[in-house]
Design an enzyme around this catalytic site. Structure first.
Site, PDB file in Angstrom:
ATOM      1  N   TYR A   1      -1.848  -1.052  10.293  1.00  0.00           N
ATOM      2  CA  TYR A   1      -2.229  -1.326   8.895  1.00  0.00           C
ATOM      3  C   TYR A   1      -0.840  -0.947   8.153  1.00  0.00           C
ATOM      4  O   TYR A   1      -0.208  -1.821   7.374  1.00  0.00           O
ATOM      5  CB  TYR A   1      -3.162  -0.562   8.308  1.00  0.00           C
ATOM      6  CG  TYR A   1      -3.366  -1.096   6.843  1.00  0.00           C
ATOM      7  CD1 TYR A   1      -4.118  -2.109   6.412  1.00  0.00           C
ATOM      8  CD2 TYR A   1      -2.882   0.047   5.958  1.00  0.00           C
ATOM      9  CE1 TYR A   1      -4.464  -2.411   4.911  1.00  0.00           C
ATOM     10  CE2 TYR A   1      -3.264  -0.194   4.513  1.00  0.00           C
ATOM     11  CZ  TYR A   1      -3.852  -1.174   4.166  1.00  0.00           C
ATOM     12  OH  TYR A   1      -4.106  -1.562   2.806  1.00  0.00           O
TER      13      TYR A   1
ATOM     14  N   SER B   1       0.966  -1.333   0.089  1.00  0.00           N
ATOM     15  CA  SER B   1      -0.061   0.083   0.018  1.00  0.00           C
ATOM     16  C   SER B   1       0.793   1.064  -0.075  1.00  0.00           C
ATOM     17  O   SER B   1       1.968   1.260   0.815  1.00  0.00           O
ATOM     18  CB  SER B   1      -0.785   0.069   1.385  1.00  0.00           C
ATOM     19  OG  SER B   1      -1.389   1.224   1.542  1.00  0.00           O
TER      20      SER B   1
HETATM   21  P1  NAD Z   1     -11.321  -6.033   0.347  1.00  0.00           P
HETATM   22  O1  NAD Z   1     -11.496  -5.772   1.810  1.00  0.00           O
HETATM   23  O2  NAD Z   1     -12.133  -5.406  -0.809  1.00  0.00           O
HETATM   24  O3  NAD Z   1     -11.031  -7.294  -0.013  1.00  0.00           O
HETATM   25  C1  NAD Z   1     -10.102  -8.360   0.699  1.00  0.00           C
HETATM   26  C2  NAD Z   1     -10.598  -9.417   0.252  1.00  0.00           C
HETATM   27  O4  NAD Z   1      -9.432 -10.301   1.230  1.00  0.00           O
HETATM   28  C3  NAD Z   1     -11.815 -10.020   0.633  1.00  0.00           C
HETATM   29  O5  NAD Z   1     -12.431 -10.993  -0.343  1.00  0.00           O
HETATM   30  C4  NAD Z   1     -11.671 -10.834   2.173  1.00  0.00           C
HETATM   31  O6  NAD Z   1     -12.865 -11.878   2.315  1.00  0.00           O
HETATM   32  C5  NAD Z   1     -10.297 -11.676   1.979  1.00  0.00           C
HETATM   33  N1  NAD Z   1      -9.733 -11.846   3.193  1.00  0.00           N
HETATM   34  C6  NAD Z   1      -9.555 -11.177   4.435  1.00  0.00           C
HETATM   35  N2  NAD Z   1      -9.031 -11.721   5.226  1.00  0.00           N
HETATM   36  C7  NAD Z   1      -8.623 -12.812   4.728  1.00  0.00           C
HETATM   37  C8  NAD Z   1      -8.128 -14.197   5.140  1.00  0.00           C
HETATM   38  N3  NAD Z   1      -7.522 -13.967   6.567  1.00  0.00           N
HETATM   39  N4  NAD Z   1      -7.872 -15.227   4.449  1.00  0.00           N
HETATM   40  C9  NAD Z   1      -8.156 -15.064   2.925  1.00  0.00           C
HETATM   41  N5  NAD Z   1      -8.981 -13.931   2.520  1.00  0.00           N
HETATM   42  C10 NAD Z   1      -9.134 -13.237   3.357  1.00  0.00           C
HETATM   43  O7  NAD Z   1      -9.954  -5.420  -0.026  1.00  0.00           O
HETATM   44  P2  NAD Z   1      -9.161  -4.359  -1.286  1.00  0.00           P
HETATM   45  O8  NAD Z   1      -9.538  -3.196  -0.775  1.00  0.00           O
HETATM   46  O9  NAD Z   1      -9.690  -5.082  -2.692  1.00  0.00           O
HETATM   47  O10 NAD Z   1      -7.835  -4.719  -1.222  1.00  0.00           O
HETATM   48  C11 NAD Z   1      -6.855  -5.748  -1.472  1.00  0.00           C
HETATM   49  C12 NAD Z   1      -5.537  -5.330  -1.251  1.00  0.00           C
HETATM   50  O11 NAD Z   1      -5.213  -4.010  -1.627  1.00  0.00           O
HETATM   51  C13 NAD Z   1      -5.144  -5.565   0.267  1.00  0.00           C
HETATM   52  O12 NAD Z   1      -3.896  -5.930   0.277  1.00  0.00           O
HETATM   53  C14 NAD Z   1      -5.265  -4.131   0.704  1.00  0.00           C
HETATM   54  O13 NAD Z   1      -4.388  -3.841   1.847  1.00  0.00           O
HETATM   55  C15 NAD Z   1      -4.573  -3.373  -0.377  1.00  0.00           C
HETATM   56  N6  NAD Z   1      -4.868  -1.978  -0.676  1.00  0.00           N
HETATM   57  C16 NAD Z   1      -6.022  -1.540  -0.908  1.00  0.00           C
HETATM   58  C17 NAD Z   1      -6.434  -0.202  -1.042  1.00  0.00           C
HETATM   59  C18 NAD Z   1      -7.586   0.485  -1.188  1.00  0.00           C
HETATM   60  O14 NAD Z   1      -7.903   1.551  -1.483  1.00  0.00           O
HETATM   61  N7  NAD Z   1      -8.808  -0.479  -1.624  1.00  0.00           N
HETATM   62  C19 NAD Z   1      -5.387   0.724  -1.211  1.00  0.00           C
HETATM   63  C20 NAD Z   1      -3.798   0.181  -0.648  1.00  0.00           C
HETATM   64  C21 NAD Z   1      -3.850  -1.014  -0.678  1.00  0.00           C
END
Ligand code: NAD
Length: 273
Positions: free
Chosen positions: A156, A143
């Site tokens: 985080y 991130s």
């Molecule tokens: P999200 O919360 O929409 O989806 C996360 C998915 O991971 C879900 O389907 C959830 O069920 C699954 N998950 C959670 N814990 C789990 C576990 N213990 N085992 C297996 N599956 C698990 O997340 P997102 O926003 O799509 O983010 C995806 C990645 O991108 C993450 O690593 C997040 O930290 C990173 N990220 C997201 C953003 C953003 O703005 N959305 C920004 C920076 C980084």
């Protein structure tokens, strides 16, 4: 896109929603056989079924909590039984906890976030890299928070900093096996997590946040859609990135190029640096 993706078996953790779901679809569009891994097994299977409906290709949904090594080991055994190999691993699954400073964060929230965000990357890599007999590519999702100074996000952001570090070290450890290891650091991406349940409201918010506006973030003045992050993941997983390893690719619409996450005035006052 080259053979590495079109003939690959690709495992995506957290593949049931958001960036992970978009990545599963994007890899499948390029011909990959996709394994959708999520703690929500039903949703993982739904995404796998949607991929098969859309592309006619095999896709498998598997339930696993990436923070549990025994669950990850069982998942890896299932992938081995089904396909006998892995070519691409996208370590995407992560959780967020209530933002607060370290002085207020309790042990339970540390245990939960470290288990999923940090140990999950290690466990999935430990049990799936041995299936990369013919080399491969790992993309860890970090991130922009890994490199920002921002209030209340220590838990985080520190797990994401760890992901940038483990990416570089894994790149060293596995280069001789023909495995490249890179990270993608998204900026703000509008996913279901950010959207209201009501479908109409959600569509309106998605449209509003991903359309450039004067108050929007970064140079591009907008948030990203999940597919824009999936495209960067796809690139790093492909042979087009054959000379890239140990890298952390910022995909943030220029948000970190213009500052550290706070307003310019807060950081630099009226300094003309
Ligand atoms: P999200 O919360 O929409 O989806 C996360 C998915 O991971 C879900 O389907 C959830 O069920 C699954 N998950 C959670 N814990 C789990 C576990 N213990 N085992 C297996 N599956 C698990 O997340 P997102 O926003 O799509 O983010 C995806 C990645 O991108 C993450 O690593 C997040 O930290 C990173 N990220 C997201 C953003 C953003 O703005 N959305 C920004 C920076 C980084």
């Amino acid at each position: 896109m080259t053979d590495r993706v079109s003939q690959s078996v690709a495992v995506v953790t957290g593949g049931a929603r958001g960036i992970g779901e978009a990545t599963c679809h994007r890899l499948a569009e390029e011909g990959a056989t996709v394994v959708v891994v999520d703690r929500d097994g039903d949703e993982a299977q739904t995404v796998a079924d949607e991929i098969t409906d859309a592309t006619g290709q095999t896709a498998l949904g598997l339930e696993a909590d990436v923070g549990s090594e025994s669950a990850v080991e069982s998942m890896a055994d299932a992938v081995d039984s089904a396909f006998g190999r892995v070519d691409i691993l996208v370590n995407n699954a992560a959780i967020r906890v209530d933002p607060k400073p370290v002085t207020e964060a309790d042990e339970d929230s540390w245990d939960r976030i470290l288990a999923v965000n940090q140990k999950g990357v290690a466990f999935c890599s430990k049990h799936l890299l041995p299936l990369m007999d013919d080399g491969g590519a790992v993309v860890n999702i970090a991130s922009v928070g890994a490199g920002l100074a921002r209030p209340d996000w220590a838990q985080y952001d520190s797990t994401k900093g760890a992901i940038v570090a483990i990416t570089k070290d894994m790149a060293c450890d596995h280069a001789s096996d023909g495995i490249r290891v890179n990270a993608v650091s998204p900026g703000w991406v509008v996913t279901d997590y950010h959207l209201p349940d009501d479908a109409e409201e959600a569509e309106a918010m998605l449209e509003e946040e991903t359309t450039p506006n004067p108050d929007g973030p970064g140079i591009l003045k907008r948030a990203a859609e999940p597919r824009e992050i999936a495209d960067a993941i796809l690139f790093l997983a492909s042979d087009e990135a054959s000379f890239i390893t140990g890298e952390n690719l910022l995909v943030d619409g220029g948000a970190t190029a213009v500052g550290t996450g706070l307003e310019w005035e807060e950081n630099f006052g009226d300094a003309e640096t």
